[in-house]
Design an enzyme around this catalytic site. Structure first.
Site, PDB file in Angstrom:
ATOM      1  N   LYS A  10      17.254  35.887  12.303  1.00  0.00           N
ATOM      2  CA  LYS A  10      15.808  35.588  12.215  1.00  0.00           C
ATOM      3  C   LYS A  10      15.644  34.079  12.030  1.00  0.00           C
ATOM      4  O   LYS A  10      16.382  33.303  12.614  1.00  0.00           O
ATOM      5  CB  LYS A  10      15.151  36.415  11.104  1.00  0.00           C
ATOM      6  N   HIS A  96      10.975  42.399  19.243  1.00  0.00           N
ATOM      7  CA  HIS A  96      11.197  42.691  17.821  1.00  0.00           C
ATOM      8  C   HIS A  96       9.842  42.937  17.152  1.00  0.00           C
ATOM      9  O   HIS A  96       8.844  42.319  17.511  1.00  0.00           O
ATOM     10  CB  HIS A  96      11.924  41.527  17.150  1.00  0.00           C
ATOM     11  N   GLU A 153      13.953  50.392  15.636  1.00  0.00           N
ATOM     12  CA  GLU A 153      13.738  49.821  14.307  1.00  0.00           C
ATOM     13  C   GLU A 153      12.430  50.345  13.721  1.00  0.00           C
ATOM     14  O   GLU A 153      11.353  49.973  14.199  1.00  0.00           O
ATOM     15  CB  GLU A 153      13.668  48.295  14.390  1.00  0.00           C
TER      16      GLU A 153
HETATM   17  P1  PGA Z   1      17.121  44.143   8.133  1.00  0.00           P
HETATM   18  O1  PGA Z   1      16.321  43.730   9.486  1.00  0.00           O
HETATM   19  O2  PGA Z   1      18.554  44.331   8.501  1.00  0.00           O
HETATM   20  O3  PGA Z   1      16.877  42.992   7.212  1.00  0.00           O
HETATM   21  O4  PGA Z   1      16.464  45.402   7.662  1.00  0.00           O
HETATM   22  C1  PGA Z   1      16.636  44.264  10.720  1.00  0.00           C
HETATM   23  C2  PGA Z   1      15.831  43.583  11.776  1.00  0.00           C
HETATM   24  O5  PGA Z   1      14.626  43.338  11.570  1.00  0.00           O
HETATM   25  O6  PGA Z   1      16.361  43.248  12.855  1.00  0.00           O
END
Ligand code: PGA
Length: 229
Positions: A10, A96, A153
């Site tokens: 990110k 995303h 997700e």
């Molecule tokens: P996380 O995020 O592993 O912090 O839950 C996953 C993502 O948003 O790709």
């Protein structure tokens, strides 16, 4: 295809933190190379740093976190697919939930990005929540669905420590697999503690953000996967 572990940084890390992460994860991913494909998605600005490192360590592969929905042209601030290709990018995350929520990207934007990526030979990794599945596949052209990979997700499960239950994961994977014959990853609170449980589902990989920021946590995930496969 090997099980995929995709590390999504990110908007985290500076360039020296990225370099020390690479030095810690590269040896473990090399040992696991026959069983696990490890992809790293740094911020756009760190792609050259990672690309230079990977010239010597080709066991890790580069993934972009996004791409422009347009080709080269007058689109200030946008990084196009051909520019990513120049740095050896193999995959790019698109759609995303944070892009959809904070940058107001639509299923059509995501489909345009997928087309741009495929035109230069980069594999789109399309992120979807359950609610995104139907509109996203409606927006994708016939014939390209099987050329992408997918990441399920659940937005409510991102950024915590408890992943979605196995029955929800299986049910959603089945929904996606009705549209595409392609690998499907799970993302959302994947940790060294729950990876073994997640491996009992039919996922083809994991998308890991928070736990991937600490290289020792990601190494634990890679090692658990490689011992289980
Ligand atoms: P996380 O995020 O592993 O912090 O839950 C996953 C993502 O948003 O790709």
């Amino acid at each position: 295809m090997n099980f995929i572990v995709l590390a999504n940084f990110k908007s985290h890390k500076n360039s020296s933190e990225v370099e020390s992460w690479l030095k810690t994860v590269a040896p473990v991913s090399t040992r696991a190379i026959d069983k696990v494909k490890v992809l790293v998605a740094p911020s756009m600005i760190h792609i050259p740093v990672v690309s230079n490192f990977l010239l010597q360590n080709s066991n890790l592969q580069l993934c972009a976190q996004d791409v422009s929905p347009f080709p080269a042209g007058a689109y200030t601030g946008a990084v196009n697919a051909a520019q990513l290709k120049e740095y050896g990018i193999k995959y790019a995350l698109i759609g995303h939930t944070e892009r959809r929520r904070y940058f107001h990207e639509t299923a059509v934007d995501v489909a345009n990005k997928a087309r741009e990526l495929l035109s230069v030979g980069i594999i789109p990794a399309i992120c979807v929540s359950r609610e995104d599945i139907e509109p996203q596949f409606a927006a994708l052209d016939d014939g390209i669905q099987n050329d992408c990979i997918y990441c399920f997700e659940p937005p409510a499960d991102i950024g915590g420590t408890v992943a979605a239950p196995a029955d929800v994961i299986e049910d959603t994977l089945a929904m996606i697999r009705r549209y595409a014959d392609a690998p499907v990853l799970y993302g959302g609170s994947v940790t060294p503690d729950n990876i073994a449980t997640l491996l009992k589902t039919s996922i083809n990989g994991v998308l890991v953000a928070t736990a991937s920021l600490d290289p020792s946590h990601l190494n634990q995930i890679i090692e658990t996967v490689s011992h289980a496969r």
